[in-house]
Design a protein around this motif. Sequence first.
Motif, PDB file in Angstrom:
ATOM      1  N   ILE A   1     116.655   5.077 109.893  1.00  0.00           N
ATOM      2  CA  ILE A   1     116.903   5.818 111.148  1.00  0.00           C
ATOM      3  C   ILE A   1     118.413   5.813 111.385  1.00  0.00           C
ATOM      4  CG2 ILE A   1     116.468   5.960 113.641  1.00  0.00           C
ATOM      5  CD1 ILE A   1     114.020   4.163 113.242  1.00  0.00           C
ATOM      6  N   GLN A   2     118.965   6.980 111.706  1.00  0.00           N
ATOM      7  CA  GLN A   2     120.403   7.041 112.032  1.00  0.00           C
ATOM      8  C   GLN A   2     120.582   7.721 113.379  1.00  0.00           C
ATOM      9  OE1 GLN A   2     122.856   9.275 109.332  1.00  0.00           O
ATOM     10  NE2 GLN A   2     124.720   8.820 110.459  1.00  0.00           N
ATOM     11  N   ARG A   3     121.389   7.090 114.228  1.00  0.00           N
ATOM     12  CA  ARG A   3     121.674   7.691 115.539  1.00  0.00           C
ATOM     13  C   ARG A   3     123.185   7.786 115.719  1.00  0.00           C
ATOM     14  NH1 ARG A   3     116.741   5.821 117.775  1.00  0.00           N
ATOM     15  NH2 ARG A   3     115.419   7.435 116.867  1.00  0.00           N
ATOM     16  N   GLY A   4     123.718   8.987 115.872  1.00  0.00           N
ATOM     17  CA  GLY A   4     125.167   9.156 116.054  1.00  0.00           C
ATOM     18  C   GLY A   4     125.554   8.980 117.518  1.00  0.00           C
ATOM     19  N   HIS A   5     126.755   8.480 117.731  1.00  0.00           N
ATOM     20  CA  HIS A   5     127.302   8.386 119.095  1.00  0.00           C
ATOM     21  C   HIS A   5     128.526   9.288 119.113  1.00  0.00           C
ATOM     22  CE1 HIS A   5     124.744   4.910 119.372  1.00  0.00           C
ATOM     23  NE2 HIS A   5     125.379   4.357 118.364  1.00  0.00           N
ATOM     24  N   GLU A   6     128.338  10.515 119.563  1.00  0.00           N
ATOM     25  CA  GLU A   6     129.420  11.503 119.442  1.00  0.00           C
ATOM     26  C   GLU A   6     130.702  11.071 120.148  1.00  0.00           C
ATOM     27  OE1 GLU A   6     127.932  15.290 120.666  1.00  0.00           O
ATOM     28  OE2 GLU A   6     126.458  15.290 119.047  1.00  0.00           O
ATOM     29  N   GLU A   7     130.521  10.368 121.287  1.00  0.00           N
ATOM     30  CA  GLU A   7     131.705  10.064 122.095  1.00  0.00           C
ATOM     31  C   GLU A   7     132.707   9.153 121.370  1.00  0.00           C
ATOM     32  OE1 GLU A   7     128.553   7.134 123.071  1.00  0.00           O
ATOM     33  OE2 GLU A   7     128.568   9.289 122.769  1.00  0.00           O
ATOM     34  N   ASP A   8     132.237   8.207 120.568  1.00  0.00           N
ATOM     35  CA  ASP A   8     133.220   7.324 119.909  1.00  0.00           C
ATOM     36  C   ASP A   8     133.209   7.449 118.381  1.00  0.00           C
ATOM     37  OD1 ASP A   8     130.900   6.085 119.231  1.00  0.00           O
ATOM     38  OD2 ASP A   8     131.442   4.114 120.020  1.00  0.00           O
ATOM     39  N   GLY A   9     132.481   8.432 117.872  1.00  0.00           N
ATOM     40  CA  GLY A   9     132.523   8.689 116.432  1.00  0.00           C
ATOM     41  C   GLY A   9     131.895   7.595 115.582  1.00  0.00           C
ATOM     42  N   THR A  10     130.984   6.839 116.183  1.00  0.00           N
ATOM     43  CA  THR A  10     130.279   5.822 115.397  1.00  0.00           C
ATOM     44  C   THR A  10     128.784   6.146 115.373  1.00  0.00           C
ATOM     45  OG1 THR A  10     129.838   4.351 117.272  1.00  0.00           O
ATOM     46  CG2 THR A  10     131.935   4.046 116.104  1.00  0.00           C
ATOM     47  N   ALA A  11     128.057   5.431 114.555  1.00  0.00           N
ATOM     48  CA  ALA A  11     126.611   5.651 114.470  1.00  0.00           C
ATOM     49  C   ALA A  11     125.912   4.318 114.271  1.00  0.00           C
ATOM     50  CB  ALA A  11     126.286   6.592 113.322  1.00  0.00           C
ATOM     51  N   SER A  12     124.649   4.321 114.649  1.00  0.00           N
ATOM     52  CA  SER A  12     123.825   3.127 114.485  1.00  0.00           C
ATOM     53  C   SER A  12     122.781   3.443 113.408  1.00  0.00           C
ATOM     54  CB  SER A  12     123.192   2.851 115.839  1.00  0.00           C
ATOM     55  OG  SER A  12     122.224   1.896 115.730  1.00  0.00           O
ATOM     56  N   VAL A  13     122.634   2.534 112.454  1.00  0.00           N
ATOM     57  CA  VAL A  13     121.738   2.790 111.328  1.00  0.00           C
ATOM     58  C   VAL A  13     120.734   1.642 111.207  1.00  0.00           C
ATOM     59  CG1 VAL A  13     121.613   3.044 108.811  1.00  0.00           C
ATOM     60  CG2 VAL A  13     123.531   4.030 110.063  1.00  0.00           C
ATOM     61  N   ALA A  14     119.458   1.992 111.175  1.00  0.00           N
ATOM     62  CA  ALA A  14     118.418   0.972 110.941  1.00  0.00           C
ATOM     63  C   ALA A  14     117.743   1.277 109.605  1.00  0.00           C
ATOM     64  CB  ALA A  14     117.402   0.996 112.061  1.00  0.00           C
ATOM     65  N   ILE A  15     117.699   0.270 108.762  1.00  0.00           N
ATOM     66  CA  ILE A  15     117.102   0.458 107.436  1.00  0.00           C
ATOM     67  C   ILE A  15     115.935  -0.508 107.294  1.00  0.00           C
ATOM     68  CG2 ILE A  15     117.506   0.140 104.949  1.00  0.00           C
ATOM     69  CD1 ILE A  15     120.527   0.648 105.593  1.00  0.00           C
ATOM     70  N   VAL A  16     114.827  -0.013 106.761  1.00  0.00           N
ATOM     71  CA  VAL A  16     113.736  -0.915 106.369  1.00  0.00           C
ATOM     72  C   VAL A  16     113.643  -0.857 104.852  1.00  0.00           C
ATOM     73  CG1 VAL A  16     111.248  -1.336 106.455  1.00  0.00           C
ATOM     74  CG2 VAL A  16     112.465  -0.674 108.528  1.00  0.00           C
ATOM     75  N   THR A  17     113.744  -2.013 104.232  1.00  0.00           N
ATOM     76  CA  THR A  17     113.693  -2.045 102.764  1.00  0.00           C
ATOM     77  C   THR A  17     112.245  -2.157 102.297  1.00  0.00           C
ATOM     78  OG1 THR A  17     113.711  -4.441 102.497  1.00  0.00           O
ATOM     79  CG2 THR A  17     115.858  -3.355 102.783  1.00  0.00           C
ATOM     80  N   HIS A  18     112.035  -1.851 101.033  1.00  0.00           N
ATOM     81  CA  HIS A  18     110.763  -2.224 100.413  1.00  0.00           C
ATOM     82  C   HIS A  18     110.773  -3.734 100.212  1.00  0.00           C
ATOM     83  CE1 HIS A  18     108.844   1.580  99.741  1.00  0.00           C
ATOM     84  NE2 HIS A  18     109.950   2.096  99.222  1.00  0.00           N
ATOM     85  N   LYS A  19     109.629  -4.292  99.869  1.00  0.00           N
ATOM     86  CA  LYS A  19     109.552  -5.735  99.631  1.00  0.00           C
ATOM     87  C   LYS A  19     110.525  -6.109  98.500  1.00  0.00           C
ATOM     88  CE  LYS A  19     105.853  -9.057  99.872  1.00  0.00           C
ATOM     89  NZ  LYS A  19     104.436  -9.288  99.853  1.00  0.00           N
ATOM     90  N   ALA A  20     111.346  -7.106  98.764  1.00  0.00           N
ATOM     91  CA  ALA A  20     112.322  -7.525  97.741  1.00  0.00           C
ATOM     92  C   ALA A  20     112.626  -8.995  97.930  1.00  0.00           C
ATOM     93  CB  ALA A  20     113.602  -6.710  97.909  1.00  0.00           C
ATOM     94  N   SER A  21     113.192  -9.607  96.918  1.00  0.00           N
ATOM     95  CA  SER A  21     113.607 -11.004  97.048  1.00  0.00           C
ATOM     96  C   SER A  21     114.702 -11.089  98.116  1.00  0.00           C
ATOM     97  CB  SER A  21     114.128 -11.493  95.701  1.00  0.00           C
ATOM     98  OG  SER A  21     115.236 -12.317  95.892  1.00  0.00           O
ATOM     99  N   LEU A  22     114.574 -12.073  99.004  1.00  0.00           N
ATOM    100  CA  LEU A  22     115.581 -12.192 100.067  1.00  0.00           C
ATOM    101  C   LEU A  22     116.950 -12.531  99.493  1.00  0.00           C
ATOM    102  CD1 LEU A  22     113.719 -13.918 103.044  1.00  0.00           C
ATOM    103  CD2 LEU A  22     114.161 -11.522 102.654  1.00  0.00           C
TER     104      LEU A  22
END
Length: 433
Positions: free
Chosen positions: A384-405
């Motif tokens: 999921i990506q959400r841009g914040h136009e006012e300050d030119g940054t974005a928030s990104v949430a990633i869910v990985t597949h099952k993997a070794s920690l």
Amino acid sequence: MTNNKTPFRIAIAGLGTVGAGVVKVLQDNHDVIKNRCGRDIEIISVTASNKTKDRGVDISNYEWVDNLSSMAEDNRVDAVVEMIGGSEGDAKTLVEVALKNGKHVVTANKALLAHHGFVLSQLAESYGVSIAYEASVAGGIPVIKALREGLAANEITNIYGILNGTCNYILTEMRETERNFDAVLKDAQEMGYAEADPSFDVDGVDAAHKLVLLGALAFGVQPDFESLEIEGISNLTMKDINYAEELGYRIKLIGMAQCDDGVFTQVVSPCFVSKKNAISQVEGVFNAIMVEGDFVDKVMIQGRGAGAGPTASSVVADIIDLARGERVSTFGVPTEKLKAIEWRGVETLNAKCYIHLHVKDVSGVIADITACLKDKDVSIDSFIQRGHEEDGTASVAIVTHKASLVKVNNAVRVVEELATVLNKPTLVRIEDI
Ligand SMILES: NC(=O)c1ccc[n+]([C@@H]2O[C@H](COP(=O)([O-])OP(=O)(O)OC[C@H]3O[C@@H](n4cnc5c(N)ncnc54)[C@H](OP(=O)(O)O)[C@@H]3O)[C@@H](O)[C@H]2O)c1
């Protein structure tokens, strides 16, 4: 059950929230408790720091003892009820002196047992007495009895749950009221759900003390606090809470001890738990524990994990057991049978993971992040990506597949070095429970 006309005599040290609660339960439910025990339970003596403080219960009929050792050495006393708290100091000395004087000990002190439980249980065994500690894990929930007795026929493979009501309250409130961690913590302190110094709770230490005891009981191993991996909830933000919700999860502080093919892992950390899992629906100050046994399958118990009434209920249940003459080894088996095991680091688990990044909203940033993950053999399940136009940054949430920690941690370390990544990434395990 014993049919003993002699009262079972106790001394209570500590008359705070729990100690005064114990006096109240014994007074208010005197008759029902006497019937269930087949004998009276008599409070011989009490003590606390301040003799003049109003305890909200009538203690005028009990002897006040100023010296803890003399309380523990009193020949009239069958059991010492330690309600002082703390892993060292007076509580520890009191318990040691009581055991050495042939008194049973009833305690709610998880810190003491998490650090010294093995040595104290050896001491109890050598003096032919018991340590009862139902109230030390999850307050009013009879989980010690469930593990040690009700589920004793099973090989336990996994035990996990919500073991700290303060953290669960904070996480629930953050989600329901959309306020950040600091604001909710302040409220929790004002309402008495969190201590003035909340670090033991929010850093996961209190849950860890309890988990160590559950792990020892579940797997017949020596309690080993030092090997436990602990992470608290104070770094979680509203963004994490909201992303969890959107992705079909709730964030819970989970204590988990598992045995997978003879390999043991114990960890306390925030986890994403599917909203379909009953544990995720346990909200506010409530605690819940799920136990998986080879014959029983899954058993979940929940209830109030703290407070005068629920905690005293468990303390008095222990006193009743002792008055009935019921004796069980502290950790379910004699101490010589408790295995000293090596706990495996949580990094070696395989799990899906949630990663939250705050990034510069420039072209190529996502490609760079995915390349880092791919390079470390971590594949992405959703994004999921959400841009914040006012300050030119974005928030990104990633869910990985099952993997070794190990691999996920390595990937996150590389991602963190990217010039476009502005925060220390948040990494939360998604627990497939
Ligand atoms: N509160 C809960 O909901 C809860 C739940 C589960 C387990 N526990 C455990 O139960 C234990 C007691 O907790 P609590 O909440 O009842 O604590 P608390 O309210 O702080 O009470 C502690 C009591 O110990 C007394 N005390 C302190 N130092 C002493 C000393 N050196 N000698 C004699 N008395 C001393 C205090 O005396 P004064 O009153 O005179 O100051 C007070 O009465 C702890 O091990 C805690 O982890 C508590």
